[in-house]
Scaffold this active site. Structure first.
Site, PDB file in Angstrom:
ATOM      1  N   GLU A  34       9.552  -4.021  10.298  1.00  0.00           N
ATOM      2  CA  GLU A  34       9.952  -2.720   9.731  1.00  0.00           C
ATOM      3  C   GLU A  34      10.494  -1.808  10.831  1.00  0.00           C
ATOM      4  O   GLU A  34       9.858  -1.594  11.865  1.00  0.00           O
ATOM      5  CB  GLU A  34       8.744  -2.056   9.038  1.00  0.00           C
ATOM      6  CG  GLU A  34       9.107  -0.695   8.446  1.00  0.00           C
ATOM      7  CD  GLU A  34       8.106  -0.154   7.431  1.00  0.00           C
ATOM      8  OE1 GLU A  34       7.136  -0.857   7.083  1.00  0.00           O
ATOM      9  OE2 GLU A  34       8.315   0.982   6.968  1.00  0.00           O
ATOM     10  N   ASP A  59      -1.037  -6.223  -0.274  1.00  0.00           N
ATOM     11  CA  ASP A  59      -1.398  -5.617   1.018  1.00  0.00           C
ATOM     12  C   ASP A  59      -2.895  -5.432   1.178  1.00  0.00           C
ATOM     13  O   ASP A  59      -3.580  -4.989   0.236  1.00  0.00           O
ATOM     14  CB  ASP A  59      -0.765  -4.220   1.123  1.00  0.00           C
ATOM     15  CG  ASP A  59       0.521  -4.207   1.918  1.00  0.00           C
ATOM     16  OD1 ASP A  59       0.847  -5.215   2.570  1.00  0.00           O
ATOM     17  OD2 ASP A  59       1.212  -3.166   1.878  1.00  0.00           O
ATOM     18  N   GLU A  83      -1.110  -5.441   8.686  1.00  0.00           N
ATOM     19  CA  GLU A  83      -0.288  -4.866   9.747  1.00  0.00           C
ATOM     20  C   GLU A  83      -0.856  -5.219  11.118  1.00  0.00           C
ATOM     21  O   GLU A  83      -2.064  -5.364  11.276  1.00  0.00           O
ATOM     22  CB  GLU A  83      -0.223  -3.338   9.577  1.00  0.00           C
ATOM     23  CG  GLU A  83       0.477  -2.927   8.304  1.00  0.00           C
ATOM     24  CD  GLU A  83       0.609  -1.419   8.143  1.00  0.00           C
ATOM     25  OE1 GLU A  83       0.261  -0.672   9.086  1.00  0.00           O
ATOM     26  OE2 GLU A  83       1.073  -0.991   7.071  1.00  0.00           O
ATOM     27  N   LYS A 103      -1.034  -9.423   2.933  1.00  0.00           N
ATOM     28  CA  LYS A 103      -0.253  -8.915   4.076  1.00  0.00           C
ATOM     29  C   LYS A 103      -1.112  -7.928   4.854  1.00  0.00           C
ATOM     30  O   LYS A 103      -1.828  -7.127   4.247  1.00  0.00           O
ATOM     31  CB  LYS A 103       1.033  -8.237   3.591  1.00  0.00           C
ATOM     32  CG  LYS A 103       1.857  -7.622   4.730  1.00  0.00           C
ATOM     33  CD  LYS A 103       3.274  -7.283   4.336  1.00  0.00           C
ATOM     34  CE  LYS A 103       3.454  -5.955   3.658  1.00  0.00           C
ATOM     35  NZ  LYS A 103       2.967  -4.781   4.419  1.00  0.00           N
ATOM     36  N   ASP A 125       0.844  -1.201   0.000  1.00  0.00           N
ATOM     37  CA  ASP A 125       0.000   0.000   0.000  1.00  0.00           C
ATOM     38  C   ASP A 125       0.880   1.253   0.000  1.00  0.00           C
ATOM     39  O   ASP A 125       0.366   2.376  -0.051  1.00  0.00           O
ATOM     40  CB  ASP A 125      -1.008  -0.011   1.150  1.00  0.00           C
ATOM     41  CG  ASP A 125      -0.350  -0.033   2.522  1.00  0.00           C
ATOM     42  OD1 ASP A 125       0.885  -0.131   2.606  1.00  0.00           O
ATOM     43  OD2 ASP A 125      -1.094   0.037   3.529  1.00  0.00           O
ATOM     44  N   SER A 126       2.197   1.067  -0.011  1.00  0.00           N
ATOM     45  CA  SER A 126       3.124   2.177  -0.273  1.00  0.00           C
ATOM     46  C   SER A 126       2.800   2.810  -1.629  1.00  0.00           C
ATOM     47  O   SER A 126       3.252   3.919  -1.915  1.00  0.00           O
ATOM     48  CB  SER A 126       4.575   1.682  -0.265  1.00  0.00           C
ATOM     49  OG  SER A 126       4.734   0.546  -1.097  1.00  0.00           O
TER      50      SER A 126
HETATM   51  O1  KIV Z   1       3.627  -1.090   1.589  1.00  0.00           O
HETATM   52  C1  KIV Z   1       4.788  -1.507   1.485  1.00  0.00           C
HETATM   53  O2  KIV Z   1       5.483  -1.287   0.484  1.00  0.00           O
HETATM   54  C2  KIV Z   1       5.327  -2.276   2.600  1.00  0.00           C
HETATM   55  C3  KIV Z   1       6.794  -2.607   2.586  1.00  0.00           C
HETATM   56  C4  KIV Z   1       7.603  -1.403   2.807  1.00  0.00           C
HETATM   57  C5  KIV Z   1       7.109  -3.686   3.547  1.00  0.00           C
HETATM   58  O3  KIV Z   1       4.616  -2.616   3.473  1.00  0.00           O
END
Ligand code: KIV
Length: 278
Positions: free
Chosen positions: A183, A84, A116, A114, A45-46
């Protein structure tokens, strides 16, 4: 060629082989990183920051993640694809988490999802795993909680913080996560957690003693020289390469050097007529 599975990745920890993970957000980048031999690709989600230009990841939607997941999925041959779960697509209830994960798999091409959070996310992890969807957990600095944690800070520096992180790591493993991202955690604590877990740990800003590493592709490739957190190594400076290439294009368009004859289609019957005009 087939995509790496959860079992392949778990065997890598058992065989002391490091896991290389990188983010990608579109099919072209996916094809390139896959060809380069990464083991796991993360549609993070970056993308809220890297692709959408937002200040954080909070406004990213499930629809965004499905769209980018589908794009990346088309570019992969051998790497495992994790997508994510964005902010507020899993926090409300385990049922919501399962529903969102199902969409990432069915519509977004994800092999795993993924999310959090450590102990607090264990019920969601259990529900998703029970439905047959593999889960990567993400602990330490969790960008979706940036307003609660007070910014982009190293986590687990105090003894209480370190104990909580160890408890989080054990909780996500117990809940069924097959892998965990750490992280911005002190290297010594990340090494302790890695030794304590059976599942692979993947670090970002967590030192060298983990089972793998992850970086955002734009950081690794040096797309933005103004962004340089301590944990990033730029393996290239494509920002300069790309700006130089586009500058040359602009100059060649303006000077008439582009397009040249080899980029041009001709019509024999009209050539003589056009020649007269010039
Ligand atoms: O969203 C993302 O890119 C991440 C990575 C930095 C682990 O969660």
């Amino acid at each position: 060629m087939s995509r790496k599975t959860v079992l392949d990745l778990q065997k890598m920890k058992a065989g002391n082989q490091k896991i290389a993970m990188v983010t990608a957000y579109d099919a072209t980048m996916a094809r390139l990183v896959d060809t380069a031999g990464v083991d796991m690709v993360l549609v993070g989600d970056s993308l809220g920051m890297v692709i959408q230009g937002q200040a954080d990841t909070l406004s990213v939607t499930l629809t965004d993640m499905i769209y980018h997941g589908r794009c990346v999925s088309r570019g992969l041959q051998q790497a495992h694809l994790t997508v994510d779960l964005p902010f507020m697509s899993y926090q409300i209830s385990p049922q919501q988490a399962l529903q969102s994960s199902g969409r990432l798999v069915k519509e977004g091409g994800a092999q795993s999802v993924k999310l959090e959070g450590g102990e607090r996310s264990a019920p969601a992890i259990e529900a998703i795993v029970r439905a047959g969807i593999p889960v990567v957990a993400h602990i330490g600095l969790t960008p979706q909680s940036v307003h609660a944690t007070g910014g982009w800070r190293v986590q687990g520096r105090s003894e209480a913080g370190a104990q909580q992180l160890m408890a989080d790591a054990l909780a996500v493993q117990r809940a069924g996560a097959f892998c965990v991202v750490l992280e911005m955690v002190p290297a010594e604590l990340a090494a302790e957690i890695t030794a304590a877990l059976e599942i692979p740990t993947i670090g970002i800003g967590a030192g060298p003693d983990l089972d793998g590493q992850v970086l955002v592709c734009n950081d690794l490739l040096g797309f933005d020289s103004s962004f340089k957190p301590r944990f990033v190594r730029r393996f290239a400076t494509l920002e300069d390469t790309m700006i130089d290439a586009v500058k040359t294009y602009v100059a060649d368009v303006k000077s008439g050097l582009f397009p040249a004859d080899e980029h041009t289609f001709h019509s024999k019957s009209r050539r003589a007529k056009v020649a007269r005009l010039y």
